[in-house]
Motif scaffolding. Structure first.
Motif, PDB file in Angstrom:
ATOM      1  N   GLU A  26       7.931  10.124   3.917  1.00 16.44           N
ATOM      2  CA  GLU A  26       7.553   9.791   5.286  1.00 16.44           C
ATOM      3  C   GLU A  26       7.174   8.316   5.354  1.00 16.44           C
ATOM      4  O   GLU A  26       6.319   7.859   4.597  1.00 16.44           O
ATOM      5  CB  GLU A  26       6.360  10.643   5.724  1.00 16.44           C
ATOM      6  CG  GLU A  26       6.017  10.514   7.193  1.00 16.44           C
ATOM      7  CD  GLU A  26       7.089  11.091   8.102  1.00 16.44           C
ATOM      8  OE1 GLU A  26       7.188  10.637   9.255  1.00 16.44           O
ATOM      9  OE2 GLU A  26       7.823  12.003   7.655  1.00 16.44           O
ATOM     10  N   PRO A  27       7.805   7.560   6.225  1.00 17.55           N
ATOM     11  CA  PRO A  27       7.457   6.139   6.327  1.00 17.55           C
ATOM     12  C   PRO A  27       5.992   5.948   6.678  1.00 17.55           C
ATOM     13  O   PRO A  27       5.427   6.663   7.504  1.00 17.55           O
ATOM     14  CB  PRO A  27       8.366   5.627   7.459  1.00 17.55           C
ATOM     15  CG  PRO A  27       9.502   6.606   7.504  1.00 17.55           C
ATOM     16  CD  PRO A  27       8.904   7.926   7.134  1.00 17.55           C
ATOM     17  N   GLN A  28       5.377   4.979   6.008  1.00 19.51           N
ATOM     18  CA  GLN A  28       3.982   4.667   6.267  1.00 19.51           C
ATOM     19  C   GLN A  28       3.900   3.224   6.746  1.00 19.51           C
ATOM     20  O   GLN A  28       4.193   2.301   6.000  1.00 19.51           O
ATOM     21  CB  GLN A  28       3.148   4.823   4.995  1.00 19.51           C
ATOM     22  CG  GLN A  28       3.228   6.227   4.394  1.00 19.51           C
ATOM     23  CD  GLN A  28       2.510   6.277   3.045  1.00 19.51           C
ATOM     24  OE1 GLN A  28       1.588   5.515   2.788  1.00 19.51           O
ATOM     25  NE2 GLN A  28       2.946   7.186   2.187  1.00 19.51           N
ATOM     26  N   ALA A  78       6.672   1.197  -8.962  1.00 15.55           N
ATOM     27  CA  ALA A  78       7.008   0.984  -7.548  1.00 15.55           C
ATOM     28  C   ALA A  78       8.137   1.909  -7.128  1.00 15.55           C
ATOM     29  O   ALA A  78       9.101   2.130  -7.871  1.00 15.55           O
ATOM     30  CB  ALA A  78       7.411  -0.475  -7.320  1.00 15.55           C
ATOM     31  N   ARG A  79       8.041   2.458  -5.931  1.00 15.03           N
ATOM     32  CA  ARG A  79       9.028   3.431  -5.465  1.00 15.03           C
ATOM     33  C   ARG A  79      10.336   2.780  -5.058  1.00 15.03           C
ATOM     34  O   ARG A  79      11.389   3.435  -5.077  1.00 15.03           O
ATOM     35  CB  ARG A  79       8.446   4.213  -4.279  1.00 15.03           C
ATOM     36  CG  ARG A  79       7.222   5.025  -4.659  1.00 15.03           C
ATOM     37  CD  ARG A  79       6.487   5.509  -3.436  1.00 15.03           C
ATOM     38  NE  ARG A  79       5.311   6.294  -3.817  1.00 15.03           N
ATOM     39  CZ  ARG A  79       4.353   6.657  -2.995  1.00 15.03           C
ATOM     40  NH1 ARG A  79       4.415   6.294  -1.720  1.00 15.03           N
ATOM     41  NH2 ARG A  79       3.326   7.352  -3.410  1.00 15.03           N
ATOM     42  N   PHE A 116      12.932   1.645   5.874  1.00 18.16           N
ATOM     43  CA  PHE A 116      14.225   2.046   5.333  1.00 18.16           C
ATOM     44  C   PHE A 116      14.087   2.554   3.901  1.00 18.16           C
ATOM     45  O   PHE A 116      14.654   3.599   3.534  1.00 18.16           O
ATOM     46  CB  PHE A 116      15.186   0.857   5.374  1.00 18.16           C
ATOM     47  CG  PHE A 116      16.382   1.022   4.495  1.00 18.16           C
ATOM     48  CD1 PHE A 116      17.448   1.831   4.877  1.00 18.16           C
ATOM     49  CD2 PHE A 116      16.449   0.379   3.260  1.00 18.16           C
ATOM     50  CE1 PHE A 116      18.554   1.988   4.051  1.00 18.16           C
ATOM     51  CE2 PHE A 116      17.551   0.533   2.431  1.00 18.16           C
ATOM     52  CZ  PHE A 116      18.610   1.339   2.829  1.00 18.16           C
ATOM     53  N   LEU A 117      13.348   1.846   3.075  1.00 20.54           N
ATOM     54  CA  LEU A 117      13.232   2.223   1.664  1.00 20.54           C
ATOM     55  C   LEU A 117      12.498   3.551   1.493  1.00 20.54           C
ATOM     56  O   LEU A 117      12.894   4.383   0.664  1.00 20.54           O
ATOM     57  CB  LEU A 117      12.507   1.114   0.899  1.00 20.54           C
ATOM     58  CG  LEU A 117      13.283  -0.201   0.744  1.00 20.54           C
ATOM     59  CD1 LEU A 117      12.398  -1.279   0.144  1.00 20.54           C
ATOM     60  CD2 LEU A 117      14.533  -0.004  -0.108  1.00 20.54           C
ATOM     61  N   LEU A 118      11.440   3.748   2.253  1.00 23.15           N
ATOM     62  CA  LEU A 118      10.706   5.010   2.129  1.00 23.15           C
ATOM     63  C   LEU A 118      11.558   6.190   2.570  1.00 23.15           C
ATOM     64  O   LEU A 118      11.483   7.286   1.997  1.00 23.15           O
ATOM     65  CB  LEU A 118       9.415   4.938   2.940  1.00 23.15           C
ATOM     66  CG  LEU A 118       8.362   3.954   2.405  1.00 23.15           C
ATOM     67  CD1 LEU A 118       7.192   3.854   3.356  1.00 23.15           C
ATOM     68  CD2 LEU A 118       7.895   4.376   1.007  1.00 23.15           C
ATOM     69  N   ALA A 119      12.389   5.958   3.587  1.00 19.72           N
ATOM     70  CA  ALA A 119      13.307   7.022   3.997  1.00 19.72           C
ATOM     71  C   ALA A 119      14.342   7.286   2.907  1.00 19.72           C
ATOM     72  O   ALA A 119      14.753   8.431   2.677  1.00 19.72           O
ATOM     73  CB  ALA A 119      13.993   6.634   5.309  1.00 19.72           C
ATOM     74  N   SER A 131       0.817  -1.221   0.000  1.00 18.62           N
ATOM     75  CA  SER A 131       0.000   0.000   0.000  1.00 18.62           C
ATOM     76  C   SER A 131       0.845   1.263   0.000  1.00 18.62           C
ATOM     77  O   SER A 131       0.402   2.330  -0.442  1.00 18.62           O
ATOM     78  CB  SER A 131      -0.935   0.003   1.210  1.00 18.62           C
ATOM     79  OG  SER A 131      -0.188  -0.063   2.419  1.00 18.62           O
ATOM     80  N   SER A 132       2.083   1.164   0.471  1.00 19.12           N
ATOM     81  CA  SER A 132       2.986   2.319   0.490  1.00 19.12           C
ATOM     82  C   SER A 132       3.599   2.602  -0.877  1.00 19.12           C
ATOM     83  O   SER A 132       4.281   3.613  -1.053  1.00 19.12           O
ATOM     84  CB  SER A 132       4.120   2.063   1.486  1.00 19.12           C
ATOM     85  OG  SER A 132       4.902   0.954   1.053  1.00 19.12           O
ATOM     86  N   GLY A 133       3.364   1.724  -1.848  1.00 19.99           N
ATOM     87  CA  GLY A 133       3.964   1.893  -3.163  1.00 19.99           C
ATOM     88  C   GLY A 133       5.278   1.152  -3.329  1.00 19.99           C
ATOM     89  O   GLY A 133       5.891   1.202  -4.394  1.00 19.99           O
TER      90      GLY A 133
END
Length: 633
Positions: A620-622, A484-485, A612-615, A455-457
């Motif tokens: 912002e980490p979800q 995908a991010r 870690f990946l979102l950072a 859901s975070s991508g």
């Protein structure tokens, strides 16, 4: 073999071969020869068939003459040596394989058991793939270790019990070589259409034939033509039943291990092995059957603590292993020294569900008890290459015993209260769970790969093994979720396998940033996959240490031929050149399950990797929300 026949044999030969007097020279002082310049190819083939038949009648001295005649007479027809353009790439692979086999033979003193034994020290893995084969598997004698298009005819697989097929495939090819000479193929490719086979001859030349190469040289060939080349086993004694000494066989086995096993110091097991070998030698000497002897060998191998060591081509059944049982639940070590259920038994009690905290087992601290059992398992030995792998089994298949129905009391904590639950070892110990609370809506590619987008991508791929679906599955995942991010590749419980060219191509083009999750369930090729994801994708590793079982292997056969042993030669290298064997691949960030997260249907390792990946992409980490159900494939 002798170079000429006895006088009485010579006389008989002149009578029986009189019609060929212009072709054969058969005297007491000269070997039986074929005068090549005077014989047409078709006539030569017929003559050799006669030579083979007569050799059995003339006696052992004629065998040498027949063998030399066959080697001189048989050559590959020129038209068969002409390789069509669409098969040139495959024939070049064959030449590379021949060079690798020759180098292996010079280094090791014998040819490899399988072509996979050449990888990676002597041959690049991509050379095992015919460009015309998308399955990467031979129709006949498929390689048991790696995907491989080619049929390797010098393999050590057992054929049958009736001569001349009463040995291994390699033995049969040795007999064929005595008849046909160096035209016998050692590698064959069956991926170029019906009855169109590319052969790699013993002398290194690629050539074409139909499926039965023998008919190129002897149109009426049959297995019976090989009888005269087989070594006699003694009066009324079948070759497979030659007497042998269990004591000498075991002594040879121990000597081979003592002088060649490469991991004694790495694992700190030399003294334990020495004591076990001495104790078991006495039992081996008094063995009364092949099965009993092989059971003693298996017991000895457990003291080497090696996941890849094993017996094959055995001439007798191995002893039946007694079944073991456990309560049907599985544990994970969790934060703050706790233990949490990874697999529950809600059929027994509604509180026995994933995420439940276990505080005591039989009145003892649960974590301390399981850690003690893990140390005892490593000390005892078994088919694991490291303490972390032995520990995995004690948590995932806990309280194993051969006694069915043994009772245990487990204390759990639910809503701040303790509950004692009675359990019995009533479930057969076969397999263990490899995951918990995986993301839902996973798309499967074969049985090895599944993927989705969180859901975070962040994209997510789970790899259960490394096989022909791994590369295409990863490629499909990256294409399906091209937006995908970042990506997580989950290798927990990866059972290994082998690379193919498709996977190599994917590894060279990995998206970034990348996180990889590992644990002690990740073994063999799964561990080299973790290493390569770091090397090619600059991945960060989360979880716990891998199994520590990744080595190159060779074969050793007992003097009596009762069995062949697969033995390691060296460890494959991990990150920074550190041996993977015993050490495994260590994570950059150790992550244990958090009971409070597991109880919500979340996966603690995925959460940490995702954060870690979102950072890394400056977002912002979800923290994901628990799904209604977990997926299966």
């Amino acid at each position: 073999m002798a170079s000429c026949m006895r006088a009485d044999d010579g006389c008989r030969s002149r009578l029986l071969l009189g019609q060929f007097s212009g072709i054969f020279q058969c005297t007491n002082s000269k070997p039986l020869e074929v005068k090549e310049p005077t014989i047409e190819k078709s006539t030569r083939r017929s003559i050799l068939a006669v030579v083979v038949t007569l050799a059995a009648f003339f006696g052992p001295r004629a065998r040498g003459a027949a063998e030399r005649a066959s080697r001189a007479a048989y050559d590959i027809p020129q038209q068969n040596l002409q390789i069509p353009e669409e098969m040139v790439a495959c024939s070049e692979n064959a030449r590379r394989i021949f060079a690798a086999v020759e180098k292996f033979r010079k280094d090791k003193g014998d040819v490899p058991d399988w072509l996979s034994d050449l990888v990676p020290d002597y041959l690049a893995e991509e050379a095992l793939f015919c460009p015309n084969d998308s399955t990467h598997k031979s129709r006949y004698w498929p390689d048991p270790k790696l995907p491989c298009s080619y049929c390797y005819e010098l393999n050590t697989a057992q054929l049958g019990r009736q001569p001349p097929l009463d040995g291994t495939m390699r033995h049969y090819k040795d007999l064929q070589r005595k008849l046909f000479g160096d035209v016998v193929p050692i590698v064959r490719c069956f991926h170029h259409g019906r009855n169109r086979v590319l052969n790699l001859a013993w002398d290194g030349r690629p050539y074409l034939s139909r499926i039965n190469f023998e008919f190129v040289f002897i149109p009426n060939y049959s297995h019976q033509m090989l009888f005269e080349f087989a070594e006699p086993a003694g009066p009324n004694t079948p070759a497979a039943d030659k007497p042998h000494s269990y004591e000498s066989d075991f002594a040879a086995f121990v000597k081979e291990i003592n002088t060649t096993y490469p991991f004694f110091e790495l694992k700190g097991i030399r003294s334990d092995w020495a004591a076990a070998a001495k104790r078991l030698a006495e039992r081996a000497a008094s063995s009364t059957s092949d099965t009993e002897f092989l059971g003693i060998v298996v017991e000895a191998m457990r003291h080497l603590r090696d996941a890849h060591i094993g017996l094959r081509s055995v001439k007798a059944p191995l002893p039946k292993r007694l079944p073991s049982y456990y309560p049907g639940i599985s544990f994970m070590p969790s934060t703050d020294g706790r233990v949490v259920l990874m697999r529950g038994r809600e059929d027994l009690n509604p509180h026995l569900k994933i995420g439940t905290i276990v505080t005591k087992i039989d009145g003892r601290d649960a974590r301390a008890l399981l850690e003690k059992r893990a140390k005892a398992a490593w000390a005892e030995g078994g088919y694991f290459s490291s303490p972390q792998r032995a520990r995995l089994f004690e948590f995932r298949i806990p309280l194993r015993t051969e006694e069915k129905g043994r009772e245990h009391t487990m204390t759990i904590r639910v809503d701040g209260k303790s509950h004692d639950i009675k359990l019995t070892t009533d479930v057969r110990a076969v397999g263990w769970p490899h995951w918990y609370n995986r993301p839902d809506k996973l798309s499967a590619v074969g049985n090895s790969c599944a993927y989705t987008k969180l859901s975070s991508g962040v994209g997510y791929i789970y790899l259960r093994r490394i096989d022909g679906n791994t590369g295409p599955g990863m490629k499909e995942a990256f294409a399906t979720h091209a937006d995908a991010r970042a990506w997580i590749i989950d290798l927990r419980g990866n059972g290994g396998g082998g690379y193919d060219q498709a996977l190599f191509e994917v590894l060279k083009n990995l998206p970034k940033p990348l996180a990889v999750i590992i644990d002690a369930g990740c073994i063999s090729a799964g561990e080299t996959m973790a290493r390569d994801l770091v090397y090619y994708g600059k991945a960060r590793l989360f979880g716990s240490q891998t199994a520590g079982a990744s080595s190159s292997k060779r074969a050793w056969t007992f003097p009596s031929k009762i069995a062949t042993l697969s033995l390691p030669t060296r460890s494959r290298s991990g990150i920074g050149g550190k041996p993977i064997e015993f050490n495994g691949i260590a994570p950059d960030e150790q992550v244990l399950a958090v009971p409070e997260e597991v109880q919500k249907g979340l996966n603690s390792q995925i959460i940490r990797a995702e954060t870690f990946l979102l950072a890394a992409v400056n977002e912002e980490p979800q923290i994901p929300q628990p799904s209604a159900q977990t997926s299966r494939f």
